[in-house]
Design a protein around this motif. Structure first.
Motif, mmCIF file in Angstrom:
data_model
loop_
_atom_site.group_PDB
_atom_site.id
_atom_site.type_symbol
_atom_site.label_atom_id
_atom_site.label_comp_id
_atom_site.label_asym_id
_atom_site.label_seq_id
_atom_site.Cartn_x
_atom_site.Cartn_y
_atom_site.Cartn_z
ATOM 1 N N PRO A 126 0.824 -1.209 0.000
ATOM 2 C CA PRO A 126 0.000 0.000 0.000
ATOM 3 C C PRO A 126 0.864 1.268 0.000
ATOM 4 C CG PRO A 126 -0.783 -1.566 1.633
ATOM 5 C CD PRO A 126 0.522 -2.087 1.136
ATOM 6 N N PRO A 127 0.300 2.405 -0.456
ATOM 7 C CA PRO A 127 1.093 3.655 -0.522
ATOM 8 C C PRO A 127 1.626 4.106 0.833
ATOM 9 C CG PRO A 127 -0.907 3.839 -1.838
ATOM 10 C CD PRO A 127 -1.023 2.569 -1.065
ATOM 11 N N ASP A 128 0.809 3.976 1.903
ATOM 12 C CA ASP A 128 1.296 4.432 3.203
ATOM 13 C C ASP A 128 2.479 3.591 3.687
ATOM 14 O OD1 ASP A 128 -0.287 2.222 3.365
ATOM 15 O OD2 ASP A 128 -1.212 2.749 5.284
ATOM 16 N N ILE A 129 2.436 2.290 3.407
ATOM 17 C CA ILE A 129 3.560 1.433 3.791
ATOM 18 C C ILE A 129 4.780 1.755 2.940
ATOM 19 C CG2 ILE A 129 4.358 -0.949 3.896
ATOM 20 C CD1 ILE A 129 1.581 -1.802 4.639
ATOM 21 N N THR A 130 4.555 2.057 1.671
ATOM 22 C CA THR A 130 5.676 2.433 0.804
ATOM 23 C C THR A 130 6.349 3.702 1.312
ATOM 24 O OG1 THR A 130 4.532 1.439 -1.083
ATOM 25 C CG2 THR A 130 6.334 2.953 -1.558
ATOM 26 N N SER A 131 5.545 4.689 1.739
ATOM 27 C CA SER A 131 6.098 5.925 2.284
ATOM 28 C C SER A 131 6.875 5.657 3.573
ATOM 29 C CB SER A 131 4.972 6.933 2.538
ATOM 30 O OG SER A 131 5.471 8.114 3.128
ATOM 31 N N ALA A 132 6.314 4.805 4.438
ATOM 32 C CA ALA A 132 7.013 4.469 5.684
ATOM 33 C C ALA A 132 8.327 3.752 5.402
ATOM 34 C CB ALA A 132 6.115 3.608 6.565
ATOM 35 N N MET A 133 8.338 2.891 4.407
ATOM 36 C CA MET A 133 9.571 2.191 4.043
ATOM 37 C C MET A 133 10.616 3.158 3.516
ATOM 38 S SD MET A 133 7.899 -1.162 2.217
ATOM 39 C CE MET A 133 9.454 -1.656 1.522
ATOM 40 N N ALA A 134 10.169 4.165 2.751
ATOM 41 C CA ALA A 134 11.112 5.169 2.243
ATOM 42 C C ALA A 134 11.734 5.958 3.392
ATOM 43 C CB ALA A 134 10.400 6.102 1.274
ATOM 44 N N ARG A 135 10.905 6.337 4.382
ATOM 45 C CA ARG A 135 11.450 7.057 5.536
ATOM 46 C C ARG A 135 12.410 6.176 6.326
ATOM 47 N NH1 ARG A 135 5.979 8.572 6.044
ATOM 48 N NH2 ARG A 135 5.757 7.194 7.862
ATOM 49 N N GLN A 136 12.060 4.917 6.477
ATOM 50 C CA GLN A 136 12.938 3.992 7.198
ATOM 51 C C GLN A 136 14.275 3.838 6.484
ATOM 52 O OE1 GLN A 136 11.321 0.057 7.519
ATOM 53 N NE2 GLN A 136 12.976 -0.703 8.819
ATOM 54 N N MET A 137 14.232 3.734 5.160
ATOM 55 C CA MET A 137 15.469 3.601 4.403
ATOM 56 C C MET A 137 16.317 4.855 4.539
ATOM 57 S SD MET A 137 15.969 2.971 0.312
ATOM 58 C CE MET A 137 15.240 4.564 -0.045
ATOM 59 N N LYS A 138 15.671 6.047 4.520
ATOM 60 C CA LYS A 138 16.414 7.295 4.679
ATOM 61 C C LYS A 138 17.062 7.368 6.061
ATOM 62 C CE LYS A 138 15.840 12.315 4.486
ATOM 63 N NZ LYS A 138 14.882 13.425 4.274
ATOM 64 N N ALA A 139 16.308 6.981 7.091
ATOM 65 C CA ALA A 139 16.862 6.985 8.442
ATOM 66 C C ALA A 139 18.036 6.021 8.565
ATOM 67 C CB ALA A 139 15.775 6.637 9.457
ATOM 68 N N GLU A 140 17.936 4.876 7.929
ATOM 69 C CA GLU A 140 19.022 3.902 7.972
ATOM 70 C C GLU A 140 20.269 4.457 7.281
ATOM 71 O OE1 GLU A 140 21.084 0.384 8.758
ATOM 72 O OE2 GLU A 140 19.224 1.189 9.590
ATOM 73 N N ARG A 141 20.055 5.131 6.144
ATOM 74 C CA ARG A 141 21.198 5.737 5.444
ATOM 75 C C ARG A 141 21.855 6.811 6.309
ATOM 76 N NH1 ARG A 141 22.627 2.635 1.015
ATOM 77 N NH2 ARG A 141 20.753 1.946 -0.079
ATOM 78 N N ARG B 171 21.804 6.966 9.559
ATOM 79 C CA ARG B 171 22.493 6.303 10.675
ATOM 80 C C ARG B 171 23.860 5.780 10.230
ATOM 81 N NH1 ARG B 171 23.322 1.275 12.689
ATOM 82 N NH2 ARG B 171 22.351 0.346 10.853
ATOM 83 N N ARG B 172 23.907 5.176 9.058
ATOM 84 C CA ARG B 172 25.186 4.682 8.556
ATOM 85 C C ARG B 172 26.167 5.828 8.319
ATOM 86 N NH1 ARG B 172 23.331 0.162 4.016
ATOM 87 N NH2 ARG B 172 22.220 -1.231 5.454
ATOM 88 N N ALA B 173 25.641 6.960 7.813
ATOM 89 C CA ALA B 173 26.512 8.116 7.588
ATOM 90 C C ALA B 173 27.088 8.629 8.901
ATOM 91 C CB ALA B 173 25.745 9.224 6.867
ATOM 92 N N VAL B 174 26.249 8.692 9.948
ATOM 93 C CA VAL B 174 26.721 9.163 11.252
ATOM 94 C C VAL B 174 27.779 8.205 11.813
ATOM 95 C CG1 VAL B 174 26.019 9.569 13.634
ATOM 96 C CG2 VAL B 174 24.614 10.434 11.773
ATOM 97 N N ILE B 175 27.530 6.906 11.669
ATOM 98 C CA ILE B 175 28.500 5.923 12.165
ATOM 99 C C ILE B 175 29.824 6.045 11.423
ATOM 100 C CG2 ILE B 175 28.990 3.456 12.292
ATOM 101 C CD1 ILE B 175 26.044 2.983 12.863
ATOM 102 N N THR B 176 29.738 6.215 10.096
ATOM 103 C CA THR B 176 30.962 6.366 9.307
ATOM 104 C C THR B 176 31.730 7.621 9.708
ATOM 105 O OG1 THR B 176 29.888 5.245 7.449
ATOM 106 C CG2 THR B 176 31.878 6.514 6.978
ATOM 107 N N GLU B 177 30.992 8.729 9.916
ATOM 108 C CA GLU B 177 31.637 9.968 10.336
ATOM 109 C C GLU B 177 32.277 9.815 11.716
ATOM 110 O OE1 GLU B 177 30.496 14.720 10.887
ATOM 111 O OE2 GLU B 177 28.973 13.239 10.313
#
Length: 319
Positions: free
Chosen positions: A166-181, A183-189
């Motif tokens: 569903p569209p709402d789940i797709t939007s939530a997945m996009a936000r989750q993926m952005k947050a994960e990216r 988080r990885r950037a902060v860890i790398t820094e």
């Protein structure tokens, strides 16, 4: 009349001849029925049938076929609705079984795939459905292949063509993926800053070590200089003591003048002393200095200077 009868016989013979001869194209198989009952299967090539007794029953496609599984909505284990469709690759292995054991083979396989697709996807959570398509394909292949085996059909493979949440789940997945990216950037820094801090600490440590080694070397040099100075002063004191023992008055004057000069120097170097008072006994000081000069001359005459040894030179034997 005779010509008409002959013509009819010729036409009838041709009809019978063409009805008895059957040519099966490559990739197809024909079933033969005798009075409505299946008797045999015709392979690709030319074959002959018994006129008025045997007829062609079903023409079966033996090539691999692709069936489309219609799009449908499926509820996952965690109550998420996803739209799923797919494709099924099949091949008929037994023409008689495919022709006489199931009616409308393609429709039956499509419905079977849709039913099992709902079952498999419905037993999994949304994250598993999105990330484990290969597992879904394997489970569907195993179930559908076993179900179609009595129909003489081999299911080669099944592929999930599209899986849309569903569209709402797709939007939530996009936000989750952005947050994960992020988080990885902060860890790398953070890892980079940690490595930089360690490198700076190592540099400071090496600098401190080198500085301490420099101070140790300087202290060693200073101690060596003080030791040489003490040796020289001890040697001078010994020489003066020997002169005093011989009754030389100049040696006594040397010690008195030395202490006098040191005391006067300390008085002049005092930071709180604005005025330097010169003692009235300057004539005594001059006399003491004259005595020192005489003593130095005497010592120089008794001990002539030796040539300075070059650095690294080996002293002569017996020196």
């Amino acid at each position: 009349m005779e010509l008409t009868a002959v013509g009819v016989l010729v036409v009838l013979a041709l009809v019978i001849l063409f009805g008895a001869i059957k040519i099966v194209p490559q990739g197809r198989e024909f079933t033969v029925e005798r009075f409505g009952r299946y008797t045999r299967t015709l392979s690709p090539g030319i074959s002959f049938l018994t006129p008025f007794v045997e007829t062609v029953g079903r023409k079966v496609n033996m090539m691999e076929q692709v069936l489309d599984v219609p799009r449908q909505e499926v509820i996952t284990k965690d109550n998420a609705v996803v739209q799923v469709d797919g494709i099924v690759f099949i091949q008929v292995m037994d023409a008689a079984a495919a022709a006489y054991r199931v009616d409308n083979l393609n429709y039956a396989i499509a419905q079977l795939a849709m039913t099992n697709l709902r079952t498999v996807v419905g037993s999994m959570e949304l994250d598993e459905v999105l990330s484990q398509r290969d597992q879904i394909n394997t489970r569907l292949l195993h179930v559908i292949d076993n179900a179609t085996a009595p129909w003489g059909v081999k299911v080669a493979r099944i592929e999930i063509k599209d899986l849309q949440p569903p569209p709402d789940i797709t939007s939530a997945m996009a936000r989750q993926m952005k947050a994960e990216r992020e988080r990885r950037a902060v860890i790398t820094e953070a890892d980079g800053e940690k490595a930089a801090a360690i490198a700076r600490a190592e540099g400071a440590k090496q600098a401190a070590i080198l500085e301490a080694e420099g101070r140790r070397e300087a202290a060693y040099r200073d101690a060596e200089a003080r030791e040489r100075e003490a040796e020289a002063e001890a040697k001078a004191t010994t020489m003066v003591s020997e002169a005093i023992a011989r009754g030389d008055v100049n040696a006594i004057n040397y010690f008195v003048a030395q202490k006098y000069v040191e005391a006067f120097g300390k008085l002049a170097e005092s930071p709180q002393q604005k005025t330097v008072i010169v003692p009235s006994e300057m004539s005594a000081l001059v006399g003491s200095l004259a005595g020192v000069g005489e003593l130095v001359k005497t010592v120089s005459a008794d001990n002539p200077p030796r040539p300075a040894a070059r650095r690294g030179a080996v002293p002569p034997t017996g020196a």
